[in-house]
Write a protein that holds these residues in place. Structure first.
Motif, PDB file in Angstrom:
ATOM      1  N   THR A 116       0.841  -1.197   0.000  1.00  0.00           N
ATOM      2  CA  THR A 116       0.000   0.000   0.000  1.00  0.00           C
ATOM      3  C   THR A 116       0.880   1.253   0.000  1.00  0.00           C
ATOM      4  N   SER A 117       0.247   2.361  -0.353  1.00  0.00           N
ATOM      5  CA  SER A 117       0.958   3.641  -0.375  1.00  0.00           C
ATOM      6  C   SER A 117       1.072   4.212   1.036  1.00  0.00           C
ATOM      7  N   HIS A 118       2.232   4.755   1.329  1.00  0.00           N
ATOM      8  CA  HIS A 118       2.444   5.378   2.638  1.00  0.00           C
ATOM      9  C   HIS A 118       2.671   6.891   2.492  1.00  0.00           C
ATOM     10  N   LYS A 119       2.165   7.458   1.420  1.00  0.00           N
ATOM     11  CA  LYS A 119       2.406   8.874   1.121  1.00  0.00           C
ATOM     12  C   LYS A 119       1.908   9.784   2.249  1.00  0.00           C
ATOM     13  N   LYS A 120       0.675   9.559   2.711  1.00  0.00           N
ATOM     14  CA  LYS A 120       0.113  10.404   3.765  1.00  0.00           C
ATOM     15  C   LYS A 120       0.875  10.238   5.071  1.00  0.00           C
ATOM     16  N   LEU A 121       1.238   8.992   5.372  1.00  0.00           N
ATOM     17  CA  LEU A 121       1.962   8.741   6.618  1.00  0.00           C
ATOM     18  C   LEU A 121       3.341   9.385   6.582  1.00  0.00           C
ATOM     19  N   CYS A 122       4.025   9.305   5.441  1.00  0.00           N
ATOM     20  CA  CYS A 122       5.354   9.913   5.325  1.00  0.00           C
ATOM     21  C   CYS A 122       5.283  11.412   5.601  1.00  0.00           C
ATOM     22  N   LYS A 123       4.303  12.070   5.016  1.00  0.00           N
ATOM     23  CA  LYS A 123       4.143  13.506   5.238  1.00  0.00           C
ATOM     24  C   LYS A 123       3.858  13.810   6.708  1.00  0.00           C
ATOM     25  N   ALA A 124       2.987  13.006   7.308  1.00  0.00           N
ATOM     26  CA  ALA A 124       2.625  13.240   8.705  1.00  0.00           C
ATOM     27  C   ALA A 124       3.815  13.050   9.640  1.00  0.00           C
ATOM     28  N   ILE A 125       4.638  12.020   9.363  1.00  0.00           N
ATOM     29  CA  ILE A 125       5.818  11.764  10.211  1.00  0.00           C
ATOM     30  C   ILE A 125       6.808  12.914  10.094  1.00  0.00           C
ATOM     31  N   VAL A 126       7.066  13.387   8.860  1.00  0.00           N
ATOM     32  CA  VAL A 126       8.013  14.499   8.669  1.00  0.00           C
ATOM     33  C   VAL A 126       7.514  15.754   9.382  1.00  0.00           C
ATOM     34  N   ASN A 127       6.216  16.014   9.281  1.00  0.00           N
ATOM     35  CA  ASN A 127       5.646  17.178   9.966  1.00  0.00           C
ATOM     36  C   ASN A 127       5.821  17.072  11.474  1.00  0.00           C
ATOM     37  N   SER A 128       5.587  15.871  12.002  1.00  0.00           N
ATOM     38  CA  SER A 128       5.742  15.667  13.448  1.00  0.00           C
ATOM     39  C   SER A 128       7.186  15.857  13.885  1.00  0.00           C
ATOM     40  N   LEU A 129       8.114  15.293  13.126  1.00  0.00           N
ATOM     41  CA  LEU A 129       9.531  15.409  13.477  1.00  0.00           C
ATOM     42  C   LEU A 129       9.976  16.863  13.537  1.00  0.00           C
ATOM     43  N   ALA A 130       9.451  17.690  12.635  1.00  0.00           N
ATOM     44  CA  ALA A 130       9.871  19.092  12.571  1.00  0.00           C
ATOM     45  C   ALA A 130       9.414  19.889  13.786  1.00  0.00           C
ATOM     46  N   ASN A 131       8.514  19.329  14.583  1.00  0.00           N
ATOM     47  CA  ASN A 131       8.007  20.045  15.760  1.00  0.00           C
ATOM     48  C   ASN A 131       8.882  19.857  16.994  1.00  0.00           C
ATOM     49  N   PHE A 132       9.829  18.919  16.940  1.00  0.00           N
ATOM     50  CA  PHE A 132      10.612  18.606  18.133  1.00  0.00           C
ATOM     51  C   PHE A 132      11.948  19.355  18.108  1.00  0.00           C
ATOM     52  N   GLN A 133      12.066  20.376  18.958  1.00  0.00           N
ATOM     53  CA  GLN A 133      13.293  21.160  19.035  1.00  0.00           C
ATOM     54  C   GLN A 133      14.323  20.453  19.915  1.00  0.00           C
ATOM     55  N   MET A 134      15.581  20.675  19.587  1.00  0.00           N
ATOM     56  CA  MET A 134      16.668  20.115  20.386  1.00  0.00           C
ATOM     57  C   MET A 134      16.663  20.767  21.778  1.00  0.00           C
ATOM     58  N   PRO A 135      16.616  19.967  22.855  1.00  0.00           N
ATOM     59  CA  PRO A 135      16.654  20.554  24.210  1.00  0.00           C
ATOM     60  C   PRO A 135      18.043  21.114  24.522  1.00  0.00           C
ATOM     61  N   ARG A 136      18.168  21.794  25.646  1.00  0.00           N
ATOM     62  CA  ARG A 136      19.443  22.421  26.011  1.00  0.00           C
ATOM     63  C   ARG A 136      20.205  21.649  27.078  1.00  0.00           C
ATOM     64  N   GLU A 137      19.478  20.926  27.935  1.00  0.00           N
ATOM     65  CA  GLU A 137      20.149  20.209  29.012  1.00  0.00           C
ATOM     66  C   GLU A 137      20.862  18.974  28.465  1.00  0.00           C
TER      67      GLU A 137
ATOM     68  N   GLU B 200      21.453  15.920  29.663  1.00  0.00           N
ATOM     69  CA  GLU B 200      20.751  14.638  29.768  1.00  0.00           C
ATOM     70  C   GLU B 200      19.594  14.573  28.769  1.00  0.00           C
ATOM     71  N   ALA B 201      18.871  15.687  28.617  1.00  0.00           N
ATOM     72  CA  ALA B 201      17.743  15.716  27.682  1.00  0.00           C
ATOM     73  C   ALA B 201      18.222  15.576  26.241  1.00  0.00           C
ATOM     74  N   ILE B 202      19.382  16.166  25.934  1.00  0.00           N
ATOM     75  CA  ILE B 202      19.941  16.051  24.581  1.00  0.00           C
ATOM     76  C   ILE B 202      20.271  14.601  24.265  1.00  0.00           C
ATOM     77  N   SER B 203      20.820  13.893  25.255  1.00  0.00           N
ATOM     78  CA  SER B 203      21.171  12.484  25.053  1.00  0.00           C
ATOM     79  C   SER B 203      19.924  11.654  24.746  1.00  0.00           C
TER      80      SER B 203
END
Length: 891
Positions: A124-145, A147-150
C-alpha cells in the motif's frame, strides 16, 4: 452472537476510558482489559476481528487525550489482527495530523509498532503517513540540558531505524519534498527532521539534490532551507551525511551559477553564534569545518570576511580563541584545520586589500605560516559573484571582458548599493540611504535642473550620489564627495556624530542653497519637473565647484544652554539641539531657562523673506505647517506663532517606565497634548510682564507628504553633562495618524528607519531599514546591504538596537503621486549629466576589475596613497575595528 456483541461493546467502552479518561480511569481500564482477554481468546469469529479493526480505526480518528497510551494499545490490537490492514497507514497519518505530540519519545513509541509486520503493509501507499511523520519530526526542538539532549538523540536514532522499511524511492521522494517544504518555510524546524536526509544512502544524495533543484523553487526559500541544514550541522552527531548533503547542494548551485543564493547561505552560516565549534571539535572540523572554509574562500563579500575575522579572533572558549585552541592540541585534525584556515584567511587578505591595520593584527595571531602555493591556488580559483553570468560588456576589449569574471564588488539586480564607512561616518550613510529610499525626494533630486552650480553644490553632489545608488553595478560606493560638502564644520573627521543632527543640517543646507539660487536667478519658477527633464549641456564641471561654508546653518541651542532647570525634561527638547558651537552659546541663550515661542520641538525650514514653500524642494517633500499657542493662566491672554516644520521631535512621557510598552502613535498624541508650563518652566507673559503659569498647545495646520519623526531615546544628566540612552519598549506602528487642526487626520505608512545600536547616545552604530515600492525591506549597514525576510525583523528589534529616526509617507491621495512609482526610472529618461556619471562609473569599475586581476596574478596589493582626512580616515569604532567598510573606487 449477543454475548459477542456485549463483549465488543464493553471493549469499546474500556478502550475509550483508556484514551480519554483520568489517570485513575486509565489504570482501571487496563485492569478491565486484562479480564476481558480470556473472552477475546475464546472468540474466533472473523467478524469479531473486523469489529476490532473498526474500533482501532475509530480510536485513531477520534479525539485522543492520553496520547501516551496509544503505542501500548496498538500493540494490544496487534495480537488479534491476523492480516495486515491496508488502511492502517492512512489511519495512523490521520492520528499524527490531529494529535499534538509534544515529546519525541512518544512518537518513537508509536513508530515502534512497525516492528510488528502486521502493521507494515508493503503493498500500500504510505504517502500520507510519510508527510505526517516528517511534519511531526519538525516540531521537536533540540533541548538544552545535557541529559535531555542524550535522550533526544537516542529517540532520533531509533526513529531512523523504524523508518528504514520506508526507504523505497516513492516514499523517500515524498519525504524529501515534504521536508523541503518545511525547512524552506517553517521558522525553526526541529533537528529531528534531519532523519529524512539520513535515510538516503550516500550514492543517492546527488539524485536527491537534483530532484529538489530541478523542481520549481524560489531563491529565498532555497536559502532558508540550506541555512537550516547548515544549522543542523552544528547540533547533532550526523555531521558526515548532513555535510555531504550541504556540499552537494553547493556544487549543484555552482553548476547552475546561482551565486547570489550561495552568498546568502554563506552569510548566514558563517555568522552562526556557535560557528567556532565547526573548527575546534574533532568530528565537525573534518566535515562542517571544511565546508565553512570552502564557503569563506569563495567569497567576494569583504564585510562577511571581516565579521569572520572578528569571530575567530574574539570568540573565547575557556579563555582561548579558535587559533589558540587548535594550536594547543596535539592532534592531526587540529593541525590540518588550523593550516587550512590560515591559508584561506591569507588568500582573502590579498583578495580584499586596503585594511592594513586589521590585517597586520590578524597575521600576528597566525600560529603557523600560510602555504604560498595553496594561497595562490585559492586566488586562481573563481569565486562567487552573482552577476558574472549577466555581464555583457561589448564596449571593452576582449581581455577586459574576460577579466570581468574576477570582479568581486558587483551587486545583484535585486540588491541595493551600500555606502562605505569613511571613519565613523555611519551617521551619514544611514541618513543618505533613508533619503534615497524616499521615492518623491529621490525622484525630484534626480530630475532637478541645477541652475547655479556655484550655489547648489550639495544638491548636485546628492544628485550624483542618488544616480549611482540607483544605477551603479557596484555592491558599495565611497561617499567621500558628499561627505566633504555636507559635513557640518563642527563635525571633526573620524569622530562619531549624531544622525538626527546631520539630517537637520543636510536639509538646512539644501534649503538655503536652493533659496540662494532662486534669489540669484530672480525667479521662483519650479526647479524640477514631475516628469523626466530634457538633456541640457552643463557649462561648469562639478570638480571646479567648491562647497561654501557660508551656506551652513547652525543650530541655535547648545548643551551649555540646556543645563539648567526643567527645560531639559520638556517634551519639546530636540537631540539635534545639542551642538558644540561656542559662538552660539554667546548669542542665543534661553531667557531664564523658561519657555520661548520658538521652542516647539519642530525643526523650522527657514526665515521670513523666503520664496513660497511649494517652490522649495525640501518643503515640497517634508514640509508641514504648525501653530504653537501660549495661553497665560493668569490673564487668559494668548499668543500664536505659525511655523513651517520638516520633522517632529518626540520624547517619552516621564510617567512611562522603561518596562512599559509605548506605541509611536502614543508619542505623537502626547506631543500634541496641551502642555502645562509651571514651576521652573513658567512662561513670560507680555501682558502680565512677568513669569506666569501657562499652557502651550501645538496644532498641525498642514500635513507633510513625508513625515519625519525623531524618537528622543535619551535624557540629559546636568551633573555629568552626558546623554544617557533610554531603553523604552516601543511598538513601531507600521501606520500612524497625524491629527490636523481643521480636517480629518492624515494616515501615514512607515517606509524607512534609522536605527541606533549602542548603550549610549555618545557612541554606537547606525544602520537603516527601508522598503521599496513593492514593500521589500532592506537592511543598510554601511557597505553591506541585505534583504529582510519580512517587516517583522525590524519590529523585533530590542534595546540597545533602537529605531531613532522614523520616515513615514502619506497614504491619502495628496501623497500618492510617487506611491506607485517604480523604484527606478529608465536611465535614458534622465539628463545627459546623470547618464554620463553612470557610464563613467561602469567603465571605471570594469577597467579596475581587469587591473585588479592582473595585480592578483603578479602578487601585488592595491592600496591608496593620498593623505586626505576623508580618504584615509582613522579606524571606525562605531562597530569595532573589525567591521570597517571600504571601497577602492572613489567617485
Amino acid at each position: 452472537m449477543e454475548a459477542d456483541q456485549d463483549i465488543l461493546h464493553e471493549f469499546k467502552f474500556v478502550l475509550g476510558s483508556i484514551v480519554s479518561g483520568s489517570d485513575l480511569e486509565v489504570k482501571e481500564g487496563w485492569i478491565k482489559l486484562e479480564k476481558l482477554e480470556q473472552n477475546v481468546q475464546s472468540t474466533q469469529s472473523s467478524n469479531y476481528v473486523d469489529v476490532l479493526r473498526d474500533i482501532q480505526k475509530e480510536l485513531l480518528h477520534g479525539q485522543v487525550e492520553n496520547i501516551r497510551e496509544i503505542p501500548q494499545l496498538l500493540m494490544w490490537f496487534a495480537k488479534y489482527l491476523k492480516n495486515p490492514d491496508p488502511n492502517f497507514s492512512d489511519d495512523l497519518a490521520a492520528f499524527l495530523r490531529n494529535s499534538k505530540i509534544d515529546d519525541i519519545s512518544i512518537l518513537e513509541s508509536i513508530l515502534r509498532v512497525f516492528e510488528n509486520k502486521i502493521y507494515l503493509n508493503t503493498n500500500t501507499s504510505h504517502k500520507k503517513l510519510c508527510k505526517a511523520i516528517v511534519n511531526s519530526l519538525a516540531n521537536f526542538q533540540m533541548p538544552r540540558e545535557t541529559e535531555a539532549i542524550s535522550k533526544y538523540n537516542s529517540s532520533v536514532e531509533k526513529i531512523q531505524d523504524y523508518l528504514k522499511p520506508f526507504k523505497d524511492q516513492k516514499n523517500l521522494t515524498v519525504c524529501l519534498e515534504q521536508l523541503y517544504c518545511i525547512i524552506s518555510t517553517k521558522p525553526t524546524p526541529g533537528y529531528a527532521a534531519c532523519i529524512v536526509l539520513l535515510l538516503v544512502d550516500k550514492p543517492l544524495i546527488a539524485d536527491g539534490v537534483r530532484l529538489l533543484l530541478n523542481s520549481p523553487y524560489k531563491d529565498q526559500e532555497l536559502v532558508k532551507a540550506l541555512t537550516v541544514i547548515s544549522e543542523w550541522l552544528l547540533k547533532g552527531r550526523h555531521n558526515e551525511l548532513l555535510a555531504k548533503w550541504l556540499m552537494t547542494f553547493i556544487q549543484g548551485l555552482e553548476s547552475e551559477r546561482k551565486f547570489s543564493i550561495l552568498m546568502k547561505i554563506a552569510e548566514t552560516a558563517l555568522n552562526l553564534q556557535n560557528v567556532c565549534c565547526a573548527f575546534i571539535l574533532p568530528k565537525q572540523s573534518q566535515t562542517v569545518g571544511k565546508i565553512y572554509l570552502y564557503m569563506l574562500q569563495r567569497q567576494n563579500n569583504v564585510s562577511l570576511f571581516h565579521k569572520f575575522i572578528a569571530t575567530v579572533e574574539e570568540k573565547r572558549i575557556l579563555g582561548k580563541n579558535v587559533f589558540e585552541i587548535l594550536h594547543s592540541q596535539d592532534a592531526e585534525y587540529a593541525r590540518e584545520t588550523l593550516q587550512n584556515m590560515v591559508d584561506v584567511l591569507e588568500a582573502l587578505i590579498m583578495r580584499f586589500p586596503g585594511h592594513d591595520e586589521l590585517y597586520t593584527s590578524l597575521r600576528r595571531s597566525f600560529p603557523v605560516k600560510p602555504r604560498e602555493d595553496i594561497v595562490k591556488e585559492i586566488l586562481r580559483d573563481s569565486f562567487w559573484s552573482d552577476e558574472k553570468e549577466k555581464l555583457q560588456i561589448s564596449c571593452l576589449p576582449e581581455r577586459s571582458r574576460i577579466n570581468i569574471m574576477s570582479v568581486d564588488c558587483l551587486r545583484s539586480d535585486d540588491s541595493k548599493v551600500g555606502l562605505a564607512n569613511l571613519g565613523n561616518t555611519c551617521y551619514m550613510n544611514s541618513v543618505l540611504q533613508a533619503l534615497a529610499m524616499t521615492r518623491q525626494f529621490r525622484y525630484e533630486v534626480l530630475n532637478y535642473k541645477v541652475s547655479d552650480l556655484a550655489s547648489q553644490v550639495l544638491l548636485r553632489k546628492l544628485q550624483n550620489l542618488f544616480a549611482l545608488l540607483m544605477y551603479s553595478k557596484r555592491s558599495s560606493l565611497s561617499p567621500s564627495e558628499i561627505l566633504q560638502v555636507s559635513r557640518p564644520a563642527y563635525f571633526l573627521p573620524g569622530q562619531q556624530q549624531d544622525s538626527s543632527e546631520f539630517l537637520c543640517h543636510l536639509l538646512d543646507v539644501l534649503y538655503e542653497q536652493e533659496k540662494s539660487a532662486i534669489s540669484i536667478s530672480g525667479s521662483t519658477e519650479t526647479m524640477v519637473d514631475l516628469k523626466p527633464i530634457s538633456d541640457e549641456p552643463m557649462d561648469v564641471a562639478d570638480e571646479d565647484v567648491a562647497a561654501s561654508d557660508e551656506s551652513v546653518i547652525k543650530r541655535w541651542t547648545t548643551e551649555e544652554d540646556l543645563t539648567e532647570g526643567a527645560a531639559l525634561k520638556r517634551k519639546t527638547q530636540s537631540l539635534a539641539d545639542f551642538t558644540q558651537g561656542e559662538e552660539m552659546a554667546q548669542t542665543q541663550h534661553l531667557s531664564d531657562s523658561h519657555s520661548d515661542s520658538t521652542d516647539s520641538g519642530i525643526q523650522s525650514v527657514g526665515g521670513e523673506d523666503v520664496p513660497s514653500p511649494p517652490s522649495i524642494l525640501v518643503h515640497r517633500v517634508f514640509g508641514g505647517e504648525s501653530k504653537i499657542t501660549y495661553q497665560c493662566a493668569q490673564c487668559d491672554n494668548s499668543s500664536d506663532n505659525t511655523d513651517k516644520f520638516r520633522d517632529l521631535q518626540l520624547c517619552f512621557p516621564e510617567e512611562i517606565q522603561e518596562n512599559q510598552e509605548v506605541r509611536v502613535q502614543d508619542l505623537i498624541n502626547y506631543y500634541l497634548t496641551p502642555e502645562k508650563l509651571t514651576g521652573d518652566n513658567k512662561y513670560r507673559c507680555d501682558k502680565c510682564m512677568k513669569l506666569c503659569d501657562a499652557q502651550r498647545i501645538i496644532k498641525i495646520l498642514q500635513a507633510p507628504n513625508h513625515l519625519i519623526l525623531t524618537l528622543k531615546h535619551f535624557r540629559y544628566d546636568s551633573e555629568s553633562r552626558l546623554r544617557a540612552k533610554l531603553r523604552h519598549k516601543v511598538r513601531y506602528d507600521e501606520t500612524i495618524q497625524l491629527a490636523l487642526s481643521d480636517s480629518s487626520p492624515e494616515t501615514y505608512r512607515l517606509y524607512a528607519a534609522v536605527v541606533h545600536s549602542g548603550y549610549s547616545m555618545d557612541y554606537g552604530h547606525y544602520i537603516t531599514y527601508a522598503c521599496d515600492s513593492k514593500q521589500q525591506w532592506y537592511r543598510f549597514n554601511d557597505s553591506y546591504v541585505s534583504s529582510c525576510t519580512t517587516f517583522q525583523e525590524f519590529k523585533r528589534l530590542e534595546p540597545p538596537d533602537t529605531p531613532y529616526i522614523l520616515f513615514y509617507e502619506r497614504c491619502t491621495s495628496a501623497g500618492r503621486l510617487f506611491e506607485e512609482e517604480e523604484d527606478r526610472q529608465e536611465l535614458s529618461s534622465l539628463s545627459k549629466h546623470i547618464q554620463d556619471i553612470v557610464e563613467a562609473d561602469t567603465k571605471t569599475l570594469y577597467s579596475a576589475a581587469g587591473y585588479r586581476d592582473d595585480r592578483k596574478r603578479t602578487g601585488y596589493h592595491l592600496s591608496r596613497h593620498d593623505n586626505s582626512d576623508d580618504d584615509n580616515p582613522p579606524s571606525s569604532t562605531c562597530r569595532g575595528r573589525i567591521n570597517i567598510q571600504s571601497n577602492n573606487y572613489l567617485w
